[in-house]
Design a protein around this motif. Structure first.
Motif, PDB file in Angstrom:
ATOM      1  N   VAL A   1     -13.200  14.878   8.437  1.00 44.15           N
ATOM      2  CA  VAL A   1     -11.988  14.519   7.920  1.00 44.15           C
ATOM      3  C   VAL A   1     -10.914  14.851   8.826  1.00 44.15           C
ATOM      4  O   VAL A   1      -9.755  14.146   8.755  1.00 44.15           O
ATOM      5  N   THR A   2     -11.184  16.023   9.365  1.00 42.83           N
ATOM      6  CA  THR A   2      -9.952  16.438  10.780  1.00 42.83           C
ATOM      7  C   THR A   2      -9.729  15.341  11.580  1.00 42.83           C
ATOM      8  O   THR A   2      -8.742  14.723  11.816  1.00 42.83           O
ATOM      9  N   GLN A   3     -10.920  14.774  12.186  1.00 45.24           N
ATOM     10  CA  GLN A   3     -10.906  13.929  13.285  1.00 45.24           C
ATOM     11  C   GLN A   3     -10.247  12.488  12.721  1.00 45.24           C
ATOM     12  O   GLN A   3      -9.453  11.849  13.267  1.00 45.24           O
ATOM     13  N   SER A   4     -10.712  12.230  11.610  1.00 40.94           N
ATOM     14  CA  SER A   4     -10.213  10.884  10.790  1.00 40.94           C
ATOM     15  C   SER A   4      -8.768  10.903  10.512  1.00 40.94           C
ATOM     16  O   SER A   4      -8.124  10.005  10.837  1.00 40.94           O
ATOM     17  N   TYR A   5      -8.303  12.096  10.096  1.00 44.89           N
ATOM     18  CA  TYR A   5      -6.658  12.276  10.089  1.00 44.89           C
ATOM     19  C   TYR A   5      -6.155  11.956  11.349  1.00 44.89           C
ATOM     20  O   TYR A   5      -5.003  11.443  11.296  1.00 44.89           O
ATOM     21  N   LYS A   6      -6.488  12.815  12.334  1.00 44.19           N
ATOM     22  CA  LYS A   6      -5.696  12.623  13.570  1.00 44.19           C
ATOM     23  C   LYS A   6      -5.823  11.228  13.933  1.00 44.19           C
ATOM     24  O   LYS A   6      -4.805  10.760  14.464  1.00 44.19           O
ATOM     25  N   TYR A   7      -6.987  10.364  14.026  1.00 44.52           N
ATOM     26  CA  TYR A   7      -7.040   9.113  14.251  1.00 44.52           C
ATOM     27  C   TYR A   7      -6.150   8.259  13.563  1.00 44.52           C
ATOM     28  O   TYR A   7      -5.197   7.397  14.229  1.00 44.52           O
ATOM     29  N   LEU A   8      -5.921   8.472  12.101  1.00 41.72           N
ATOM     30  CA  LEU A   8      -5.096   7.662  11.496  1.00 41.72           C
ATOM     31  C   LEU A   8      -3.707   7.810  11.750  1.00 41.72           C
ATOM     32  O   LEU A   8      -2.792   6.855  11.762  1.00 41.72           O
ATOM     33  N   ARG A   9      -3.350   9.279  11.926  1.00 46.02           N
ATOM     34  CA  ARG A   9      -1.904   9.353  12.196  1.00 46.02           C
ATOM     35  C   ARG A   9      -1.524   8.724  13.623  1.00 46.02           C
ATOM     36  O   ARG A   9      -0.457   8.396  13.879  1.00 46.02           O
ATOM     37  N   GLU A  10      -2.548   8.919  14.653  1.00 46.81           N
ATOM     38  CA  GLU A  10      -2.305   8.061  15.866  1.00 46.81           C
ATOM     39  C   GLU A  10      -2.033   6.715  15.905  1.00 46.81           C
ATOM     40  O   GLU A  10      -1.028   6.130  16.424  1.00 46.81           O
ATOM     41  N   ILE A  11      -2.778   6.027  15.133  1.00 50.04           N
ATOM     42  CA  ILE A  11      -2.499   4.641  15.163  1.00 50.04           C
ATOM     43  C   ILE A  11      -1.334   4.193  14.256  1.00 50.04           C
ATOM     44  O   ILE A  11      -0.640   3.257  14.257  1.00 50.04           O
ATOM     45  N   VAL A  58       0.741  -1.142   0.009  1.00 56.92           N
ATOM     46  CA  VAL A  58      -0.188   0.135  -0.195  1.00 56.92           C
ATOM     47  C   VAL A  58       0.834   1.336  -0.079  1.00 56.92           C
ATOM     48  O   VAL A  58       1.863   1.422   0.673  1.00 56.92           O
ATOM     49  N   LYS A  59       0.560   2.369  -0.694  1.00 53.24           N
ATOM     50  CA  LYS A  59       1.296   3.594  -0.986  1.00 53.24           C
ATOM     51  C   LYS A  59       0.404   4.732  -0.315  1.00 53.24           C
ATOM     52  O   LYS A  59       0.954   5.597   0.260  1.00 53.24           O
ATOM     53  N   TRP A  60      -0.806   4.479  -0.434  1.00 58.20           N
ATOM     54  CA  TRP A  60      -1.697   5.449   0.212  1.00 58.20           C
ATOM     55  C   TRP A  60      -2.864   5.165   1.056  1.00 58.20           C
ATOM     56  O   TRP A  60      -3.547   4.006   0.388  1.00 58.20           O
ATOM     57  N   TRP A  61      -3.002   5.569   2.150  1.00 65.96           N
ATOM     58  CA  TRP A  61      -4.318   5.397   2.907  1.00 65.96           C
ATOM     59  C   TRP A  61      -5.159   6.546   2.509  1.00 65.96           C
ATOM     60  O   TRP A  61      -4.538   7.549   2.762  1.00 65.96           O
ATOM     61  N   VAL A  62      -6.194   6.369   2.221  1.00 59.63           N
ATOM     62  CA  VAL A  62      -7.340   7.362   1.507  1.00 59.63           C
ATOM     63  C   VAL A  62      -8.319   7.467   2.536  1.00 59.63           C
ATOM     64  O   VAL A  62      -9.222   6.488   2.511  1.00 59.63           O
ATOM     65  N   VAL A  63      -8.760   8.528   3.084  1.00 61.63           N
ATOM     66  CA  VAL A  63      -9.702   8.599   4.183  1.00 61.63           C
ATOM     67  C   VAL A  63     -11.025   8.858   3.090  1.00 61.63           C
ATOM     68  O   VAL A  63     -10.869   9.886   2.270  1.00 61.63           O
ATOM     69  N   GLU A  64     -12.226   8.617   3.156  1.00 58.56           N
ATOM     70  CA  GLU A  64     -13.316   8.757   2.657  1.00 58.56           C
ATOM     71  C   GLU A  64     -14.880   8.625   3.580  1.00 58.56           C
ATOM     72  O   GLU A  64     -14.643   7.631   4.463  1.00 58.56           O
ATOM     73  N   GLN A  65     -15.518   9.488   3.650  1.00 61.41           N
ATOM     74  CA  GLN A  65     -16.687   9.278   4.387  1.00 61.41           C
ATOM     75  C   GLN A  65     -18.009   9.820   3.469  1.00 61.41           C
ATOM     76  O   GLN A  65     -17.833  11.078   2.967  1.00 61.41           O
ATOM     77  N   ASP A  66     -18.756   8.824   3.115  1.00 63.67           N
ATOM     78  CA  ASP A  66     -19.926   8.857   2.019  1.00 63.67           C
ATOM     79  C   ASP A  66     -20.768  10.066   2.573  1.00 63.67           C
ATOM     80  O   ASP A  66     -21.337  10.978   1.760  1.00 63.67           O
ATOM     81  N   GLU A  67     -21.276   9.873   3.630  1.00 63.86           N
ATOM     82  CA  GLU A  67     -22.117  10.977   4.270  1.00 63.86           C
ATOM     83  C   GLU A  67     -21.463  11.232   5.720  1.00 63.86           C
ATOM     84  O   GLU A  67     -21.253  10.434   6.520  1.00 63.86           O
ATOM     85  N   CYS A  68     -21.717  12.466   6.121  1.00 66.98           N
ATOM     86  CA  CYS A  68     -21.095  12.971   7.650  1.00 66.98           C
ATOM     87  C   CYS A  68     -22.362  13.431   8.301  1.00 66.98           C
ATOM     88  O   CYS A  68     -23.032  14.336   7.840  1.00 66.98           O
ATOM     89  N   ASP A  69     -22.274  13.240   9.689  1.00 74.47           N
ATOM     90  CA  ASP A  69     -23.201  13.560  10.651  1.00 74.47           C
ATOM     91  C   ASP A  69     -22.858  14.741  11.205  1.00 74.47           C
ATOM     92  O   ASP A  69     -23.698  15.536  11.715  1.00 74.47           O
TER      93      ASP A  69
END
Length: 250
Positions: free
Chosen positions: A236-246, A218-229
Motif C-alpha cells: 500500500v506504500t508503493q501504491s500510494y506513491k504511484y497514485l500521487r505521482e500520476i 469522484v471525491k476519493w481514490w481508494v487503494v485496495e489490494q485483495d491479496e499481496c505478494d
C-alpha cells in the motif's frame, strides 16, 4: 478545483488490523493516506475508533457493512456511523446463495428502501461490486439494476473487476457521473494469475481512470489490494506513491 483525496480500504490490511487496529492506523497515516474506508471495527467501540482517527487526522471515507445488517439492522448501523463521523454506508459483497436474478431484484429493493432511510439521516448508501454482478453490457448487468433502483444509491466502482469482465471503467463512471464519490483503484498482474497488484505494476490503465475523476465527481481514490505478494504495508506504500505521482502529472 478540489483535489481528489487518497484513501485506503482497510480490508487490504485486515490481518494487521485484527492484530493491532490502532497501530495499523498509525502506519497508514504515516504513509500519507488522508482517509480510510472501514471494513469492520475489529472488536473496538465506534467512539474509541473515532477518537483515534481524529487524533491521526484520518477521515472516514465510508464503511463496508454486510447486506444482512443493511437489511435487518439499518437504524443501529446508522447510529454507529454517526458516532464514527461516517456519512457513507456501502454494501460490499453478496454471498453466493444470494446471486440469482431473483436475488438481485430483492437486493435492489432492499437498497432502495435503505437509501431512502439513509437520505433522511443525511447519509449516503453505496454498492461495491465484484465480477458476478456484471453482464456483457452496462444495461445488461445486475449492477445496473441495483443502481437504477434509486437515484441516491451511490456506485463504488472497482476498476479491477470491471476490467476482468471486459468493461471500461470510464464508461461506467460517465454513465453514473455524480454518483461515484469513491472509486476503488486496483491493478492486475501481467501473468496467468491475473491477481490484484500494486498500482503501476500491472496492465490496467489507471491513469485513464484518474484523468476522468474530476469530471465524474469522484471525491476519493481508494487503494485496495485483495491479496499481496509482498508485505501488505509495503504494497500500500508503493501504491500510494504511484497514485500521487500520476496525480501530479495531470
Amino acid at each position: 478545483m478540489t483535489e481528489i483525496g487518497v484513501g485506503l480500504q482497510l480490508y487490504t490490511l485486515r490481518n494487521e488490523c485484527e492484530k493491532d487496529l490502532f497501530g495499523t492506523l498509525i502506519r497508514v497515516e504515516g504513509i500519507g493516506y488522508e482517509g480510510v474506508e472501514l471494513a469492520g471495527l475489529h472488536g473496538h467501540e465506534p467512539s474509541v475508533v473515532k477518537n483515534k482517527l481524529d487524533e491521526l487526522g484520518l477521515s472516514v471515507i465510508g464503511h463496508h457493512i454486510p447486506i444482512e445488517r443493511i437489511e435487518n439492522e439499518l437504524e443501529a448501523v446508522i447510529e454507529e456511523q454517526k458516532v464514527l463521523g461516517n456519512s457513507r454506508i456501502i454494501c460490499p459483497w453478496l454471498p453466493p446463495e444470494r446471486r440469482s436474478h431473483e436475488d438481485f431484484l430483492k437486493v435492489a429493493k432492499i437498497m432502495k428502501n435503505a437509501a431512502e432511510i439513509c437520505t433522511e439521516h443525511q447519509m449516503e448508501l453505496g454498492y461495491h461490486h465484484h465480477d458476478f454482478e456484471l453482464g456483457r453490457s452496462i444495461e445488461g448487468s445486475e449492477l445496473f439494476g441495483i443502481l437504477e433502483a434509486h437515484s441516491s444509491i451511490q456506485a463504488e466502482f472497482d476498476i479491477y473487476w470491471l476490467n476482468q469482465v471486459g468493461h471500461d471503467p470510464v464508461e461506467w463512471m460517465q454513465k453514473f457521473s455524480g454518483r461515484t464519490p469513491i472509486i476503488h483503484l486496483k491493478d492486475r498482474s501481467d501473468d496467468e494469475r491475473e491477481a490484484t497488484a500494486i498500482l503501476g505494476t500491472g496492465n490496467i490503465a489507471i491513469q485513464e481512470v484518474v484523468e476522468q475523476g474530476q469530471a465524474c465527481g469522484v471525491k476519493w481514490w481508494v487503494v485496495e489490494q485483495d491479496e499481496c505478494d509482498v508485505d501488505p504495508i509495503e504494497s500500500v506504500t508503493q501504491s500510494y506513491k504511484y497514485l500521487r505521482e500520476i496525480q501530479l502529472k495531470k
